[in-house]
Scaffold this motif. Structure first.
Motif, PDB file in Angstrom:
ATOM      1  N   GLY A 163      48.939   6.957  19.060  1.00  0.00           N
ATOM      2  CA  GLY A 163      49.104   8.158  18.249  1.00  0.00           C
ATOM      3  C   GLY A 163      47.791   8.812  17.885  1.00  0.00           C
ATOM      4  N   HIS A 164      46.737   7.987  17.645  1.00  0.00           N
ATOM      5  CA  HIS A 164      45.458   8.517  17.186  1.00  0.00           C
ATOM      6  C   HIS A 164      44.453   7.378  17.222  1.00  0.00           C
ATOM      7  CE1 HIS A 164      42.586   9.062  13.730  1.00  0.00           C
ATOM      8  NE2 HIS A 164      42.426  10.217  14.329  1.00  0.00           N
ATOM      9  N   ALA A 165      43.191   7.692  17.466  1.00  0.00           N
ATOM     10  CA  ALA A 165      42.139   6.674  17.446  1.00  0.00           C
ATOM     11  C   ALA A 165      40.883   7.248  16.815  1.00  0.00           C
ATOM     12  CB  ALA A 165      41.838   6.177  18.857  1.00  0.00           C
ATOM     13  N   TRP A 166      40.150   6.393  16.114  1.00  0.00           N
ATOM     14  CA  TRP A 166      38.853   6.744  15.527  1.00  0.00           C
ATOM     15  C   TRP A 166      37.839   5.715  16.005  1.00  0.00           C
ATOM     16  CZ3 TRP A 166      35.610   3.775  12.513  1.00  0.00           C
ATOM     17  CH2 TRP A 166      34.517   4.429  11.924  1.00  0.00           C
ATOM     18  N   LEU A 167      36.642   6.181  16.419  1.00  0.00           N
ATOM     19  CA  LEU A 167      35.582   5.299  16.913  1.00  0.00           C
ATOM     20  C   LEU A 167      34.283   5.622  16.190  1.00  0.00           C
ATOM     21  CD1 LEU A 167      36.315   5.740  20.733  1.00  0.00           C
ATOM     22  CD2 LEU A 167      37.136   3.891  19.259  1.00  0.00           C
ATOM     23  N   ARG A 168      33.549   4.592  15.813  1.00  0.00           N
ATOM     24  CA  ARG A 168      32.260   4.798  15.152  1.00  0.00           C
ATOM     25  C   ARG A 168      31.219   5.257  16.162  1.00  0.00           C
ATOM     26  NH1 ARG A 168      29.879   3.413  10.505  1.00  0.00           N
ATOM     27  NH2 ARG A 168      31.568   2.022   9.847  1.00  0.00           N
ATOM     28  N   LEU A 169      30.402   6.241  15.777  1.00  0.00           N
ATOM     29  CA  LEU A 169      29.299   6.733  16.590  1.00  0.00           C
ATOM     30  C   LEU A 169      27.979   6.425  15.888  1.00  0.00           C
ATOM     31  CD1 LEU A 169      30.522  10.261  17.773  1.00  0.00           C
ATOM     32  CD2 LEU A 169      30.779   8.052  18.914  1.00  0.00           C
ATOM     33  N   PRO A 170      26.868   6.510  16.605  1.00  0.00           N
ATOM     34  CA  PRO A 170      25.560   6.332  15.965  1.00  0.00           C
ATOM     35  C   PRO A 170      25.314   7.393  14.893  1.00  0.00           C
ATOM     36  CG  PRO A 170      25.373   6.212  18.353  1.00  0.00           C
ATOM     37  CD  PRO A 170      26.753   6.680  18.062  1.00  0.00           C
ATOM     38  N   GLY A 171      24.452   7.070  13.932  1.00  0.00           N
ATOM     39  CA  GLY A 171      24.067   8.028  12.911  1.00  0.00           C
ATOM     40  C   GLY A 171      25.123   8.259  11.853  1.00  0.00           C
ATOM     41  N   GLY A 172      26.081   7.330  11.694  1.00  0.00           N
ATOM     42  CA  GLY A 172      27.084   7.462  10.654  1.00  0.00           C
ATOM     43  C   GLY A 172      28.181   8.458  10.955  1.00  0.00           C
ATOM     44  N   GLU A 173      28.359   8.816  12.240  1.00  0.00           N
ATOM     45  CA  GLU A 173      29.379   9.787  12.612  1.00  0.00           C
ATOM     46  C   GLU A 173      30.554   9.094  13.307  1.00  0.00           C
ATOM     47  OE1 GLU A 173      26.262  13.504  13.190  1.00  0.00           O
ATOM     48  OE2 GLU A 173      27.066  12.498  14.948  1.00  0.00           O
ATOM     49  N   GLY A 174      31.578   9.868  13.614  1.00  0.00           N
ATOM     50  CA  GLY A 174      32.755   9.303  14.252  1.00  0.00           C
ATOM     51  C   GLY A 174      33.317  10.208  15.322  1.00  0.00           C
ATOM     52  N   LEU A 175      34.189   9.650  16.143  1.00  0.00           N
ATOM     53  CA  LEU A 175      34.873  10.400  17.196  1.00  0.00           C
ATOM     54  C   LEU A 175      36.355  10.089  17.097  1.00  0.00           C
ATOM     55  CD1 LEU A 175      34.188  12.190  19.790  1.00  0.00           C
ATOM     56  CD2 LEU A 175      34.727  10.116  21.072  1.00  0.00           C
ATOM     57  N   GLU A 176      37.186  11.135  17.093  1.00  0.00           N
ATOM     58  CA  GLU A 176      38.628  10.954  17.074  1.00  0.00           C
ATOM     59  C   GLU A 176      39.216  11.325  18.431  1.00  0.00           C
ATOM     60  OE1 GLU A 176      39.655  11.749  12.356  1.00  0.00           O
ATOM     61  OE2 GLU A 176      40.009  13.346  13.834  1.00  0.00           O
ATOM     62  N   ILE A 177      40.207  10.554  18.848  1.00  0.00           N
ATOM     63  CA  ILE A 177      40.968  10.847  20.060  1.00  0.00           C
ATOM     64  C   ILE A 177      42.370  11.269  19.634  1.00  0.00           C
ATOM     65  CG2 ILE A 177      41.850   9.953  22.241  1.00  0.00           C
ATOM     66  CD1 ILE A 177      39.658   7.848  22.180  1.00  0.00           C
ATOM     67  N   HIS A 178      42.774  12.465  20.064  1.00  0.00           N
ATOM     68  CA  HIS A 178      44.108  12.985  19.762  1.00  0.00           C
ATOM     69  C   HIS A 178      44.871  13.107  21.079  1.00  0.00           C
ATOM     70  CE1 HIS A 178      43.091  14.014  15.574  1.00  0.00           C
ATOM     71  NE2 HIS A 178      41.890  14.305  16.063  1.00  0.00           N
ATOM     72  N   PRO A 179      45.673  12.092  21.417  1.00  0.00           N
ATOM     73  CA  PRO A 179      46.383  12.113  22.714  1.00  0.00           C
ATOM     74  C   PRO A 179      47.315  13.308  22.850  1.00  0.00           C
ATOM     75  CG  PRO A 179      46.402   9.911  21.770  1.00  0.00           C
ATOM     76  CD  PRO A 179      45.878  10.830  20.707  1.00  0.00           C
ATOM     77  N   GLY A 180      47.252  13.951  24.024  1.00  0.00           N
ATOM     78  CA  GLY A 180      48.158  15.036  24.362  1.00  0.00           C
ATOM     79  C   GLY A 180      47.970  16.313  23.579  1.00  0.00           C
ATOM     80  N   ALA A 181      46.837  16.462  22.875  1.00  0.00           N
ATOM     81  CA  ALA A 181      46.656  17.620  21.987  1.00  0.00           C
ATOM     82  C   ALA A 181      45.992  18.808  22.670  1.00  0.00           C
ATOM     83  CB  ALA A 181      45.838  17.218  20.760  1.00  0.00           C
ATOM     84  N   GLY A 182      45.661  18.718  23.960  1.00  0.00           N
ATOM     85  CA  GLY A 182      44.996  19.831  24.627  1.00  0.00           C
ATOM     86  C   GLY A 182      45.502  20.025  26.046  1.00  0.00           C
ATOM     87  N   ARG A 183      45.007  21.088  26.680  1.00  0.00           N
ATOM     88  CA  ARG A 183      45.314  21.360  28.084  1.00  0.00           C
ATOM     89  C   ARG A 183      44.043  21.769  28.797  1.00  0.00           C
ATOM     90  NH1 ARG A 183      50.192  20.953  29.825  1.00  0.00           N
ATOM     91  NH2 ARG A 183      49.602  21.904  31.806  1.00  0.00           N
ATOM     92  N   HIS A 184      43.958  21.380  30.073  1.00  0.00           N
ATOM     93  CA  HIS A 184      42.785  21.675  30.900  1.00  0.00           C
ATOM     94  C   HIS A 184      43.258  22.363  32.172  1.00  0.00           C
ATOM     95  CE1 HIS A 184      39.314  20.842  33.558  1.00  0.00           C
ATOM     96  NE2 HIS A 184      38.606  20.865  32.442  1.00  0.00           N
ATOM     97  N   PRO A 185      42.515  23.363  32.670  1.00  0.00           N
ATOM     98  CA  PRO A 185      42.980  24.091  33.869  1.00  0.00           C
ATOM     99  C   PRO A 185      43.062  23.226  35.113  1.00  0.00           C
ATOM    100  CG  PRO A 185      40.744  24.767  33.241  1.00  0.00           C
ATOM    101  CD  PRO A 185      41.286  23.958  32.106  1.00  0.00           C
ATOM    102  N   LEU A 186      42.314  22.128  35.175  1.00  0.00           N
ATOM    103  CA  LEU A 186      42.326  21.284  36.365  1.00  0.00           C
ATOM    104  C   LEU A 186      43.390  20.194  36.277  1.00  0.00           C
ATOM    105  CD1 LEU A 186      41.234  20.305  39.051  1.00  0.00           C
ATOM    106  CD2 LEU A 186      39.407  19.099  37.819  1.00  0.00           C
ATOM    107  N   TRP A 187      43.420  19.464  35.172  1.00  0.00           N
ATOM    108  CA  TRP A 187      44.329  18.320  35.117  1.00  0.00           C
ATOM    109  C   TRP A 187      45.482  18.483  34.121  1.00  0.00           C
ATOM    110  CZ3 TRP A 187      38.926  16.850  34.305  1.00  0.00           C
ATOM    111  CH2 TRP A 187      38.530  16.926  32.980  1.00  0.00           C
TER     112      TRP A 187
END
Length: 538
Positions: free
Chosen positions: A100-124
């Motif tokens: 449903g959702h994922a959060w990952l720790r990044l350097p410098g006290g920041e984070g990255l979220e993954i939102h499955p199926g939340a976007g569209r790309h012209p190629l894939w």
């Protein structure tokens, strides 16, 4: 150095309090509450901590643990990864049918979220959205403020992964984001019992190969497993015809990569990758350590330092980690190396990633006190001497895939190259679009040259050897930045005939090789005379 919240690691109740303030999925919150109730608050993986039925903990190799759910008849599902200090590094929220959702720790006290199926790309088509989260050490709610979309990847079945995906704009990802996603995929593949996976996408670049090699181990069919992490021998920057096993793997991985990108082909790559994820450790506010076979990467703020083995008594240049002995005990130095040896050490780590000494330059980290005085004028920049330009761009063109050579050589007359006062690296791309090289390298080179002249030929600072090593160091640091600038230039110029571009690249590489053979000796001779360097402050 203190913990990320300014306190000391391991204080009783720290983990429970931090996790109580974060927005955990209810299932994870309940399990961690149960574990914290055992008294193992600094590290819920301590002896005596027993998770509820249907859950288990698995050691991550660095003293921390993975929190796993064990659904009946299905592979284990990863919900959280915590280090031995209790800091959260990954948090996943599974729903019926997948992630449903994922959060990952990044350097410098920041984070990255993954939102499955939340976007569209012209190629894939249907895509998973990557969002950069700033200003937090512990995850918050999905879609919180200070969230910025930084990329897309093909929508993945995270509960049954089969291939490794491309990123649509890898150059736009924040520091450490690509590696964080790939490391998560390596963990999931291992938990799902998949021994190998292939990359499938249109961008099999050398940079992606390097990123993959830090979370996986590459292998060719029938050729066994390649060493990991992938490391170049010292001086490889001056060896155009590098035939090492690592170079052959990288060449095969990136073969025709530019053509695939032009055609937009989601092609399966021949290199197989075995999952080999790293564990993360947060020993101080702005220090993030990756451990796999020992300490492999250290992030100081948003600058990465990679492990570099000693080879024939020499150390490869750049922001690195090296083995050393301090007060009779083995340790890891973290800092800058050049001309075959350590130059500036910022951290001294034990083999477990714990910090033993810290000497980071004041004002270079986001959470560090005593920032530079804004009233002081910036130190001036100095352009690299003209003799450097043909060597840098011709070497980069010859070393690149043919289709990239025209874009690299087109940058030669226009891309600014300047000496600059850098602290935590030898080279970086400037915000204005040019490339910067650490001006203090000049003083180091001249000091070793002077020492060598006193020792005589063959000494530690032999002028001929030093000049060759200096050129190699500069090329090794600038080449990835030049290739990145050329790839961005190429992406802005539509190509109707990739085959013709490849043919043009082959011809231009031949001309660049001829120019390199003429310009390289001239640059080396000028360096031996102490020329083509910026003024050294006295």
């Amino acid at each position: 150095m203190s913990g990320p919240d300014g306190g000391n690691h391991g204080a009783a109740g720290d983990t429970a309090r931090r996790l109580a303030r974060s927005s955990l999925p209810p299932a994870v919150a309940e399990v961690l509450k149960t574990l914290s109730g055992t008294g193992a608050t600094a590290n819920p993986a301590a002896p005596g901590a027993v998770p509820p039925q249907g859950w288990r903990m698995e050691a991550d190799g660095a003293g921390g643990f993975l929190l796993l759910e064990e659904p009946a008849g299905a592979p284990p599902r990863l919900w959280a990864a915590l280090d031995r200090f209790g800091w959260l590094h990954a948090l996943l929220d599974w729903k019926d049918g997948g992630l449903g959702h994922a959060w990952l720790r990044l350097p410098g006290g920041e984070g990255l979220e993954i939102h499955p199926g939340a976007g569209r790309h012209p190629l894939w088509g249907r895509s998973d959205k990557l969002c950069h989260i700033t200003g937090r050490h512990i995850t918050g709610t999905p879609g919180a403020s200070r969230s910025r979309t930084v990329g897309l990847l093909p929508a993945l079945p995270y509960h049954r992964l089969e291939t490794l995906p491309p990123f649509d704009r890898p150059g736009d990802l924040p520091a450490g984001a690509g590696g964080a996603v790939l490391n998560l995929l390596a963990r999931l593949l291992r938990l799902q019992g998949r021994p190998m996976a292939h990359y499938r996408g249109p961008y099999p670049t050398a940079a992606l190969f390097a990123s993959l090699s830090r979370c996986f181990r590459p292998a060719l069919p029938g050729a066994g497993q390649a060493p990991s992490p992938i490391e170049e021998p010292y001086g490889a920057a001056l060896s155009i015809e590098d035939q090492s096993p690592e170079a052959q793997l990288r060449t095969r991985f990136s073969h025709d990569g530019t053509t695939l990108a032009f055609r937009g082909e989601m092609a399966a790559n021949p290199i197989a990758w075995e999952p080999a994820p790293f564990a993360q450790l947060l020993p101080a506010a702005d220090v993030l350590v990756h451990l796999r076979d020992g300490v492999e990467t250290v992030w100081i703020g948003r600058k990465a330092f990679r492990f570099r083995p000693w080879r024939n008594g020499l150390l490869a240049a750049g922001a690195g980690i090296w083995s050393e002995t301090v007060e009779g005990a083995p340790a890891h130095g973290v800092g800058l190396a050049m001309l075959g040896r350590p130059w500036r050490r910022f951290l001294l780590l034990g083999h477990d990633g714990a910090i033993r000494q810290a000497e980071v330059p004041p004002g270079t980290l986001p959470n560090q006190p005593n920032p530079p005085n804004p009233a002081l004028p910036p130190r001036p920049l100095a352009p690299l001497a003209d003799l450097w330009r043909p060597v840098i761009f011709c070497w980069c063109a010859v070393d690149a895939v043919p289709a990239l050579a025209p874009a690299i050589l087109a940058l030669e007359p226009t891309l600014p190259l300047q000496w600059a006062p850098l602290e935590l690296c030898l080279a970086e791309a400037s915000t204005e679009g040019g490339l910067l090289l650490n001006a203090a390298m000049a003083g180091r080179f001249l000091a070793l040259q002077s020492a060598g002249e006193k020792e005589g030929a063959g000494g530690a600072g032999d002028p001929g050897a030093l000049a060759t090593m200096m050129i190699s160091d500069v090329l090794g640091e600038l080449a990835p930045l030049v290739r990145g600038a050329a790839q961005r230039k190429l992406a802005l110029e539509p190509q109707s005939d990739p085959g013709r571009l490849m043919e043009q690249g082959v011809r231009m590489q031949a001309g660049a090789r001829t120019r390199l053979e003429r310009s390289l000796p001239a640059l080396a001779a000028a360096l031996r005379r102490g020329e083509v360097l910026p003024p050294v402050p006295r």
